[in-house]
Design an enzyme around this catalytic site. Structure first.
Site, PDB file in Angstrom:
ATOM      1  N   LYS A 136     -57.420  66.517  10.910  1.00 44.93           N
ATOM      2  CA  LYS A 136     -57.016  67.396  12.011  1.00 44.93           C
ATOM      3  C   LYS A 136     -58.174  68.370  12.266  1.00 44.93           C
ATOM      4  O   LYS A 136     -58.004  69.599  12.330  1.00 44.93           O
ATOM      5  CB  LYS A 136     -55.713  68.115  11.606  1.00 44.93           C
ATOM      6  CG  LYS A 136     -55.053  68.894  12.698  1.00 44.93           C
ATOM      7  CD  LYS A 136     -54.419  68.042  13.773  1.00 44.93           C
ATOM      8  CE  LYS A 136     -53.863  68.911  14.881  1.00 44.93           C
ATOM      9  NZ  LYS A 136     -53.549  68.171  16.109  1.00 44.93           N
ATOM     10  N   ASP A 192     -52.445  63.618  14.497  1.00 48.82           N
ATOM     11  CA  ASP A 192     -51.271  63.384  15.349  1.00 48.82           C
ATOM     12  C   ASP A 192     -51.392  62.058  16.096  1.00 48.82           C
ATOM     13  O   ASP A 192     -50.440  61.287  16.194  1.00 48.82           O
ATOM     14  CB  ASP A 192     -51.026  64.560  16.321  1.00 48.82           C
ATOM     15  CG  ASP A 192     -52.301  65.203  16.832  1.00 48.82           C
ATOM     16  OD1 ASP A 192     -53.398  64.795  16.389  1.00 48.82           O
ATOM     17  OD2 ASP A 192     -52.220  66.099  17.677  1.00 48.82           O
TER      18      ASP A 192
END
Ligand code: NAP
Length: 397
Positions: A217, A265
């Site tokens: 991330k 994600d």
């Protein structure tokens, strides 16, 4: 028969034909599962090597059984023996909630520096799955096991320590942490990130996976998650120059692994929408925790999910699930996660023929719709007991 010792020489495991392999029964359903696991492994090894190779099992105490017999849940002898024999397998261990001893699983990982948590997710035909094309799922997660927000560096809102850290952050570091915040720290280090990515790459090469993805991330957490990605690329470039091809710089070809990275994600939708484009996924601790459960759900859930905790020349194999105490002693639990953990163990030992026999037998048994209660309820068939399922599997070897 006396067992031989597995050794680690020049970065490679040296496995005798009759290695001593320690096992921990585990709590709750653990003993039933481990009985099934050992009988399947023994049958597969016998079939693959006609008596030339054999595992000499050695029981180690941990959990409730250890508490009862020697007065402590994780005796030093158990930890020392895993270190000495290098390859071991365990059933699930119960962690008491709200008191008692701390997680033995976490303790074992830390004491033995088992820094990579390896979680394969492979589909076996016939297993109920929420995906339309689950047969495209064959991925292995390498989750960093020792740092990240799991390092346990955190302070409770309102305590003196928390206030001290908050002041430091606000007054000296220019942050703006509100008074009513708890604070946690996320350390990600270069050495630990690189050893994890190195191990994932070695696994990809050894097991014929064509793609290695660094999941992170880093768009948001630049100096931890983003650094993980950069350090990952760096170690791959430096140590595997002839074996990698980076996305955008060419195609994966014979003998090479395509390396790319994906933001966490996005990775969750990639495993659902384009599972066949991924193989080995190397990632930080928290990401790895989440994505490996999501992957397990695609291929039959906890009863089917094996895991390994791997360090340098040492590995402890286990089913991912817990001790499922409500089923203890009922002879209903699905032992497949434990059996697939043993398959991983045999691969790690280089006993690939026996591992392949187990893989084939699991596939055949499930496609014959011979399954335990957890899969039977989705397939609408009568469930087999743990022992009957184990027998069916051994017949299918
Ligand atoms: P759990 O033992 O994994 O069981 C939760 C549920 O998952 C079970 O009730 C069952 O669901 C399903 N399940 C788990 N293993 C299965 C199997 N082999 N076959 C079929 N279904 C299976 O989780 P928990 O109840 O949260 O944890 C129990 C204890 O285990 C806790 O003390 C926990 O700390 C510990 N634990 C240990 C480990 C480890 O040793 N590595 C890992 C996780 C948890 P249904 O009832 O819906 O069929």
């Amino acid at each position: 028969m006396k067992g031989g010792k597995i050794r680690f020489v020049n970065g490679k495991l040296v496995v005798p034909d009759n290695p001593t392999v320690p096992f921990i029964e585990g709590d709750g359903t653990g003993p039933e599962i481990m009985r099934s696991v050992r009988s399947v492994v023994d049958a597969a090894v016998e079939k693959a090597y006609s008596g030339r190779r054999r595992i000499i099992w050695k029981e180690l105490l941990a959990g409730e059984k250890a508490l009862k017999e020697v007065g402590e849940p994780l005796p030093k002898e158990t930890v020392d023996a895993i270190r000495e024999y290098r390859v071991a397998i365990k059933g699930p261990l119960t962690t008491p909630v709200g008191g008692g001893y701390r997680s033995l699983n976490v303790a074992l990982r830390q004491l033995l520096d088992l820094y990579a948590n390896v979680r394969p997710a492979k589909y076996y035909p016939g297993v109920p799955s929420p995906l339309r094309y689950p047969e495209k799922v064959n991925m292995v997660v390498f989750r960093e096991n020792t740092e990240d927000v799991y390092a346990g560096i955190e302070w409770k809102m309102g305590t003196q320590e928390c206030e001290k850290v908050r002041r430091f952050l606000n007054e000296e570091m220019g942050a703006n942490v509100p008074e009513d915040a708890g604070i946690g720290v996320k350390p990600i280090s270069k050495r630990r990130s690189q050893r994890l990515v190195r191990r994932a790459m070695e696994y990809a090469i050894e097991n014929g996976y064509k793609v290695l993805t660094l999941m992170h991330k880093g768009n948001i957490m630049k100096y931890t998650e983003g650094a993980f990605r950069d350090w990952g690329y760096e170690v791959l470039k430096e140590e595997f120059p002839d074996r990698v091809v980076f996305e955008g710089e060419g195609e994966e070809t014979e003998g090479k692994v395509l390396v790319n990275d994906r933001i966490a994600d996005n990775m969750f939708q990639q495993i659902l929408t384009r599972p066949d484009e991924y193989g080995v996924i190397a990632t930080t601790n928290l990401n790895g925790d989440y994505i490996s459960d999501a992957l397990a759900a695609l291929v039959g859930g906890l009863g089917m999910a094996p895991g390994a905790n791997v360090g340098d020349g040492i590995a402890l194999f286990e089913p991912v699930h817990g001790s499922a105490p409500k089923y203890a002693g009922k002879n209903v639990i699905n032992p497949t996660a434990g059996i697939l953990a043993a398959k991983l163990m045999l691969e790690y030992m280089g006993w690939k023929e026996a591992a392949d026999l187990i893989d084939g037998a699991v596939g055949r048994t499930i496609s014959q719709r011979k399954v335990t209660y957890d899969l039977a309820r989705h397939l609408g068939v009568a469930p087999l007991s743990t022992t009957d399922y184990t027998e069916a599997l051994i017949e299918n070897l």
